[in-house]
Design a protein around this motif. Structure first.
Motif, PDB file in Angstrom:
ATOM      1  N   ILE A 146       0.849  -1.186   0.000  1.00  0.00           N
ATOM      2  CA  ILE A 146       0.000   0.000   0.000  1.00  0.00           C
ATOM      3  C   ILE A 146       0.888   1.241   0.000  1.00  0.00           C
ATOM      4  N   GLU A 147       0.289   2.383  -0.223  1.00  0.00           N
ATOM      5  CA  GLU A 147       1.036   3.639  -0.134  1.00  0.00           C
ATOM      6  C   GLU A 147       1.519   3.846   1.302  1.00  0.00           C
ATOM      7  N   ARG A 148       2.697   4.383   1.463  1.00  0.00           N
ATOM      8  CA  ARG A 148       3.225   4.613   2.811  1.00  0.00           C
ATOM      9  C   ARG A 148       2.367   5.638   3.539  1.00  0.00           C
ATOM     10  N   PRO A 149       1.855   5.304   4.727  1.00  0.00           N
ATOM     11  CA  PRO A 149       1.048   6.274   5.485  1.00  0.00           C
ATOM     12  C   PRO A 149       1.853   7.525   5.825  1.00  0.00           C
ATOM     13  N   MET A 150       1.162   8.645   5.948  1.00  0.00           N
ATOM     14  CA  MET A 150       1.830   9.911   6.262  1.00  0.00           C
ATOM     15  C   MET A 150       2.302   9.941   7.712  1.00  0.00           C
ATOM     16  N   ASP A 151       1.454   9.436   8.610  1.00  0.00           N
ATOM     17  CA  ASP A 151       1.763   9.477  10.034  1.00  0.00           C
ATOM     18  C   ASP A 151       2.798   8.408  10.395  1.00  0.00           C
ATOM     19  N   TYR A 152       3.795   8.775  11.194  1.00  0.00           N
ATOM     20  CA  TYR A 152       4.874   7.846  11.527  1.00  0.00           C
ATOM     21  C   TYR A 152       4.385   6.647  12.324  1.00  0.00           C
ATOM     22  N   GLN A 153       3.451   6.872  13.257  1.00  0.00           N
ATOM     23  CA  GLN A 153       2.919   5.755  14.041  1.00  0.00           C
ATOM     24  C   GLN A 153       2.181   4.756  13.153  1.00  0.00           C
ATOM     25  N   TYR A 158       1.806  -0.524   9.784  1.00  0.00           N
ATOM     26  CA  TYR A 158       1.617  -1.180   8.491  1.00  0.00           C
ATOM     27  C   TYR A 158       2.905  -1.773   7.922  1.00  0.00           C
ATOM     28  N   TYR A 159       4.040  -1.516   8.559  1.00  0.00           N
ATOM     29  CA  TYR A 159       5.308  -1.988   7.995  1.00  0.00           C
ATOM     30  C   TYR A 159       5.497  -3.480   8.226  1.00  0.00           C
ATOM     31  N   SER A 160       5.756  -4.201   7.149  1.00  0.00           N
ATOM     32  CA  SER A 160       5.996  -5.636   7.211  1.00  0.00           C
ATOM     33  C   SER A 160       7.497  -5.902   7.154  1.00  0.00           C
TER      34      SER A 160
END
Length: 302
Positions: A146-153, A158-160
């Motif tokens: 997926i697109e990288r979320p904007m928020d760091y948390q 979502y990081y695999s």
């Protein structure tokens, strides 16, 4: 420019390549989807405050059949909406709205799994659980970028670590030889472990239900898994043969995941809004079951 629908109607043999299902299956799907569409329209008419006479106002830019074809083209080929609008001679905004409307209809008329098909009927659900107990079901998970979320948390959620990217994880439970989708659970955070995801959905099945899985499921007594090579050692020749036999039985779930990923919206990076993910992927699973000519669809159309 020849529209995709005109191309399919003039060359039915190309339907599966263009929209992911046979032409005959497409016609049957149009019949089911139009029926659902008309029911929705009738409900709206009953509840609306009418200002103009029935039949007045702006005419639709695109027919129901074209709308369903547009939706399938996006799911199978995943063009940008500007191109999709050009193919059907409408604006990109109208193409987007049409896709979102008809994908919702597909979710209603195409059950994504055997469990979803019967879960609203307690008696049928219990009967299905009993029948499934006669099989060793196959379980596996697949991740989609997926697109990288904007928020760091959110990025951390979502990081695999396995895929080294931000993903959503989907779990598939299928019949032996990949004959049908028994259950599918989509849209879980990429960092979720396969065995943890399985334990979240274990309650849907009887306690005695047996499963087959890969090494990611080692540790759960309900799942038969391959022998794992010990550290600084080797497994025996017998264990290697057993692993090979298990792999040949487990391959059905890999084939099913491959059928899902034929639809590019389920294999390439997902670029639609995150809240649409579950709806879109479950619609694809319904189309895969339609493509396999599963019993529920044949019973509806006989």
């Amino acid at each position: 420019m020849t529209s995709p629908l005109a191309r399919i109607e003039s060359h039915p043999q190309e339907a599966k390549r263009l929209i992911g299902i046979d032409y005959e299956q497409f016609l049957a799907l149009v019949s089911l989807a139009e029926k659902c569409h008309l029911e929705k329209r009738a409900e709206i008419e009953r509840n609306k405050t009418r200002i103009i006479a029935p039949g007045g106002g702006r005419k639709p830019e695109i027919s129901s059949k074209e709308g369903i074809c547009l939706c399938l083209i996006y799911l199978r080929q995943k063009p940008i909406f500007e191109i999709l609008g050009l193919l059907f001679d409408i604006s990109k905004t109208k193409a987007n709205d049409t896709f979102n409307y008809w994908v919702e209809i597909l979710r209603e008329v195409l059950p994504a799994s055997q469990i979803e098909e019967v879960e609203k009927d307690s008696k049928k659900y219990q009967n299905l659980r009993k029948i499934l107990g006669e099989y060793e079901l196959i379980v596996d998970s697949a991740e989609q970028a997926i697109e990288r979320p904007m928020d760091y948390q959110n990025q951390k959620q979502y990081y695999s670590g396995k895929k080294k990217m931000h993903t959503l994880k989907n779990q598939f439970i299928v019949l032996p030889k990949g004959e049908d989708i028994v259950d599918v659970y989509v849209g879980k955070l990429g960092k979720t472990s396969d065995i943890g995801l399985f334990r979240e959905t274990r309650h849907k099945f009887n306690v005695e239900q047996k499963f087959i899985g890969d090494k990611a499921y080692i540790g759960d007594n309900a799942i038969t898994t391959p022998h794992k090579k010990p550290k600084k050692s080797e497994i025996s020749q017998l264990q290697k043969e057993q692993n090979k036999q298990l792999s040949s039985r487990r391959i059905g779930v890999e084939h099913m995941i491959c059928r899902v990923k034929i639809f590019r919206v389920a294999s390439e990076k997902f670029r639609l809004s995150r809240h649409r993910y579950n709806r879109v992927i479950m619609a694809v699973c319904g189309l895969v079951r339609l493509r396999l000519n599963c019993s529920w669809f044949l019973s509806v159309n006989n």
